[in-house]
Design an enzyme around this catalytic site. Structure first.
Site, PDB file in Angstrom:
ATOM      1  N   LYS A 147      47.592  35.118  49.375  1.00 28.81           N
ATOM      2  CA  LYS A 147      48.736  35.909  48.928  1.00 28.81           C
ATOM      3  C   LYS A 147      49.954  35.520  49.762  1.00 28.81           C
ATOM      4  CE  LYS A 147      46.294  39.657  46.810  1.00 28.81           C
ATOM      5  NZ  LYS A 147      46.829  39.249  45.476  1.00 28.81           N
ATOM      6  N   LYS A 257      42.509  41.006  34.761  1.00 29.83           N
ATOM      7  CA  LYS A 257      41.717  42.004  35.487  1.00 29.83           C
ATOM      8  C   LYS A 257      41.191  42.975  34.428  1.00 29.83           C
ATOM      9  CE  LYS A 257      44.116  41.588  39.892  1.00 29.83           C
ATOM     10  NZ  LYS A 257      44.627  40.246  39.574  1.00 29.83           N
TER      11      LYS A 257
HETATM   12  O1  LIG Z   1      42.214  37.265  41.722  1.00 28.02           O
HETATM   13  C1  LIG Z   1      41.591  37.150  42.789  1.00 28.02           C
HETATM   14  O2  LIG Z   1      41.211  36.060  43.226  1.00 28.02           O
HETATM   15  C2  LIG Z   1      41.272  38.359  43.627  1.00 28.02           C
HETATM   16  C3  LIG Z   1      41.914  39.616  43.162  1.00 28.02           C
HETATM   17  C4  LIG Z   1      43.328  39.743  43.661  1.00 28.02           C
HETATM   18  O3  LIG Z   1      43.921  38.826  44.143  1.00 28.02           O
HETATM   19  C5  LIG Z   1      43.927  41.088  43.567  1.00 28.02           C
HETATM   20  C6  LIG Z   1      43.151  42.167  43.937  1.00 28.02           C
HETATM   21  C7  LIG Z   1      43.694  43.447  43.885  1.00 28.02           C
HETATM   22  C8  LIG Z   1      44.997  43.635  43.477  1.00 28.02           C
HETATM   23  C9  LIG Z   1      45.786  42.548  43.092  1.00 28.02           C
HETATM   24  C10 LIG Z   1      45.232  41.272  43.114  1.00 28.02           C
HETATM   25  C11 LIG Z   1      46.065  40.145  42.591  1.00 28.02           C
HETATM   26  O4  LIG Z   1      45.534  39.208  42.012  1.00 28.02           O
HETATM   27  O5  LIG Z   1      47.290  40.249  42.677  1.00 28.02           O
HETATM   28 MG   LIG Z   2      47.533  38.517  41.386  1.00 25.09          MG
END
Ligand SMILES: O=C(O)CCC(=O)c1ccccc1C(=O)O
Ligand SMILES: [Mg+2]
Length: 333
Positions: A147, A257
């Protein structure tokens, strides 16, 4: 047909706060649902909202469940409003799970939701990523997500170059800005992605949600300007948003998701009738929702060869809610 409805809230503490551009996430709250039909068959479901992604809040989902009677019908579930997509998913999954007759190899299936090779591992943010990839690499992970947009971009870009220098060949790196960059910074990140992907053995697979969801045209523009692909995540949280971005011409990657997207039946149907590039991603849900996504959703839609974003369990202090014996999981709540 009526179903006996029960629910139990859960709280999962993180080992370390998950830092995104939204701030620090210290605890994950959700609800496990249990539907029981007249024959005593049980359907498990999970409501795992993320309000920052435009779903209902946990408090709203809890109130919704508290408001429901203990005997509910399929009509009740069909009338869950689109403003409650995490509830639509949880109740829809529970209903579908009622009809699941555990197959002879259920135990095998239950024991291996995801192999490490098919998962993306969520790295710690900032400088910690530089020490965070080696152990999962030894375990077999080859795709990593980092991130960005959480600290000063000049510092993050320096860490990015160091990370790309260190990652071995065959390593794939996904960057996720959670919509936290502006046009200039996003362009700078993408130019760096293009440059580093050509310079080092590791590859940048995509940059996820560089700009806020309101900037769809700019996202489309970025996608056309750089070699490194863009993936939409927050822009396509719900099925309504997925359909809207598709209709507006998005043919890049859709990070889905499923636990946030609404009705699993409608999501399945959309993915079956539209050839979209999907990366399945965790909403940090428990094994209840993960099992449904792994065994009831993904196998029913055109296969994606991209790693699934479910390499997140290591972020949690306890593994009680990762177990695949849902009766035991339920008793632990
Ligand atoms: O997508 C992934 O690899 C993990 C999940 C992830 O990054 C995530 C998990 C919780 C909230 C937001 C996010 C995101 O993708 O922004
Ligand atoms: Mg994301």
């Amino acid at each position: 047909m009526d179903y006996h409805f029960e629910f139990r809230p859960y709280r999962r503490l993180f080992k370390q706060p998950l830092r995104t551009r939204y701030g620090f996430w210290n605890v994950r709250e959700g609800l496990i649902l249990r539907l029981t039909d007249a024959e005593g068959r049980i359907g498990w479901g999970e409501v795992a909202p993320i309000a920052d992604f435009g779903t209902e809040s946990f408090a709203q989902a809890l109130s919704f469940c508290q408001f429901l009677a203990t005997e509910i019908s399929e009509g009740t579930i069909a009338q869950i409003p689109a403003t409650f997509p995490a509830c639509q998913f949880g109740f829809g999954a529970a209903l579908e799970n009622l009809s699941v007759v555990p197959s002879g190899n259920a135990q095998t299936a239950l024991n291996s939701l995801w192999t490490v090779h098919e998962q993306s591992y969520l790295l710690p943010t900032g400088r910690d990523a530089l020490r965070g990839w080696q152990d999962p690499w030894q375990q077999g992970f080859r795709t990593f997500k980092w991130k960005i947009g959480v600290v000063d971009s000049a510092e993050e870009l320096r860490h990015f170059e160091t990370l790309m220098q260190c990652l071995p060949e065959k390593a794939c790196l996904r960057l996720d800005a959670n919509g936290g960059l502006n046009w200039d910074t996003a362009s700078r990140w993408l130019a760096t992605c293009d440059r580093l992907t050509s310079s080092y053995a590791a590859k940048v697979e995509f940059l996820e949600q560089p700009l806020p969801i309101e900037q769809f045209d700019q996202l489309l523009n970025l996608h056309q300007q750089f070699r490194t692909p863009i993936a939409l995540d927050e822009s396509v949280s719900t099925l309504t948003q997925i359909q809207s971005c598709y209709q507006k011409g998005w043919r890049g990657i859709f990070v889905i998701k499923a636990a946030l997207a609404g009705s699993p039946e409608k999501l399945r149907s959309f993915c079956q009738t539209h050839a979209i590039e999907v990366v399945w991603s965790s909403a940090l849900e428990t094994s209840v929702a993960q099992h449904f996504i792994r065994h009831r959703l993904i196998p029913a839609v055109p296969a994606s060869d991209r790693a699934v974003g479910f390499g997140v369990d290591h972020w949690f202090l306890d593994t009680t809610l990762n177990q695949l014996d849902f009766e035991q999981l339920w008793q632990s709540l």
